[in-house]
Scaffold this active site. Structure first.
Site, PDB file in Angstrom:
ATOM      1  CE1 TYR A   1      31.142  14.123  19.936  1.00  0.00           C
ATOM      2  CE2 TYR A   1      32.101  13.905  17.747  1.00  0.00           C
ATOM      3  CZ  TYR A   1      32.245  13.949  19.115  1.00  0.00           C
ATOM      4  OH  TYR A   1      33.503  13.813  19.669  1.00  0.00           O
TER       5      TYR A   1
ATOM      6  CG  HIS B   1      32.551   9.051  22.813  1.00  0.00           C
ATOM      7  ND1 HIS B   1      31.470   9.571  22.135  1.00  0.00           N
ATOM      8  CD2 HIS B   1      33.314  10.117  23.169  1.00  0.00           C
ATOM      9  CE1 HIS B   1      31.586  10.886  22.080  1.00  0.00           C
ATOM     10  NE2 HIS B   1      32.689  11.242  22.705  1.00  0.00           N
TER      11      HIS B   1
END
Length: 354
Positions: free
Chosen positions: A68, A156
């Protein structure tokens, strides 16, 4: 079909236990992809203000990841929460990508030649699901967060890396949990097939699913949610607005981060029409809907400003008539067997004035 009875994990209990190490997860959390400049830049000040406002409103659960903003989100979370007692927080981050200066361009993070994350540091993501890579990722996340631990560590997006994710990466997670370095382990993805296999073959406490259990898309009911129930794995849901189309299904709407197809816009518009008949904002129905499922313990809101966060919290307070859910089922916009909310939500949050 009458509403499915909801157990303790779906009645609005402020915190729900996950795993075997005493971790209790709030019903509402803050997702930070947008605060890492997803689909548009956010200033450090705006991001920090948003995270602190979430904390002040009682949101004690923050999810982040190295991806992110290429580390921006983690740094902003650390800056915002530096003075918050650690026992008041649940922090989750992710592993599977290391941020490196010589990273090749990752085409999965681009659409029409434009990156999903803008104005980010030069170091980019490099896939690494090795045992050492997972432990290195955690160490680097802790450095960016300026914290000595995270509570949950997810793998992830291992869609194309199942073999390593289920072996070396999982072994690292399992050992970190056994050591007490993290309290719970899981995986975070926006597709269900590999996530389901991980639940079936690894001892995961929780999974984070983005976009596949929403008012528009309940595809997780076919595989992931039954697997999680069978294996005792809890579910956190993100992406409840499906990139904004469940806020405003206009011709310019996005779905899964890219421009929505006409058929998707048409379905979202039909859902909105039902909501309009009951004078209920489409976004309120979208935000509250996932919390009715007994396997789902928490929903992440992805606000990128204080004003947007206040809007989201206001949506949680909207009382939605049972007739709205009945009409969505009757019109074929929701399956007959899908659990739906009934009555006001109890989230344990207290909104603060600004």
């Amino acid at each position: 079909m009458p509403n499915t009875p909801r157990d303790t994990a779906a009645t609005g209990t402020p915190r729900v236990e996950i795993g075997q190490h005493g971790l209790r997860l709030p019903r509402i959390g803050l997702g930070t992809a947008s605060l890492g400049n997803l689909l548009g830049a956010v200033t450090d000040e705006q991001a920090v203000d948003t995270i602190r406002h979430a904390r002040d409103c009682g949101i004690g659960y923050v999810d982040t990841a190295p991806l992110y903003g290429h580390g921006l989100a983690e740094r902003r979370v650390g800056s915002a929460l530096r003075d918050t007692p650690r026992e008041d927080l649940v922090i989750s981050s992710k592993a599977g990508r290391l941020l490196r200066a010589d990273a090749p361009r990752d085409e999965s993070q681009y659409a029409d030649g434009k990156p999903f994350y803008t104005d980010v540091p030069a170091a980019g993501p490099v896939w690494d699901f090795t045992y050492d890579g997972v432990r290195t990722s955690l160490a680097e996340s802790l450095d960016r967060l300026d914290m000595d631990c995270v509570d949950i560590l997810h793998l992830h997006d291992p869609d194309d890396h199942y073999k390593q994710a289920s072996s070396t990466a999982y072994a690292a997670l399992r050992d970190l949990r056994a050591e007490g370095t993290v309290k719970a382990i899981g995986a975070g993805m926006n597709r269900t097939a590999v996530l389901t296999r991980l639940v079936e073959n690894c001892d995961l406490d929780v999974v984070l699913l983005a976009g596949r259990y929403t008012l528009l898309d309940q595809s997780a009911m076919a595989d992931l949610l039954p697997a999680c129930r069978e294996h005792g794995t809890k579910v956190v849901v993100g992406g409840v607005f499906n990139s904004g189309i469940l806020v405003d299904p206009s011709p310019q709407a996005r779905y899964d981060y890219v421009p929505a197809e006409p058929v998707v816009i048409e379905k979202a518009a039909r859902i909105q029409a039902v909501c309009d008949r009951y004078d209920v904002p489409l976004a309120a129905a979208a935000l509250q809907f996932p919390l009715a499922h007994p396997q789902i313990v928490s929903v992440l809101v992805g606000a990128r400003s204080v004003a947007e966060l206040d809007m989201d919290l206001g949506l949680l307070e909207v009382v939605i008539p049972d007739g709205l859910w009945h009409d969505l089922r009757a019109s074929g916009l929701l399956p007959e067997d899908v659990p739906v909310p009934s009555g006001p939500l109890a989230t344990g949050l207290e909104r603060t004035a600004r």
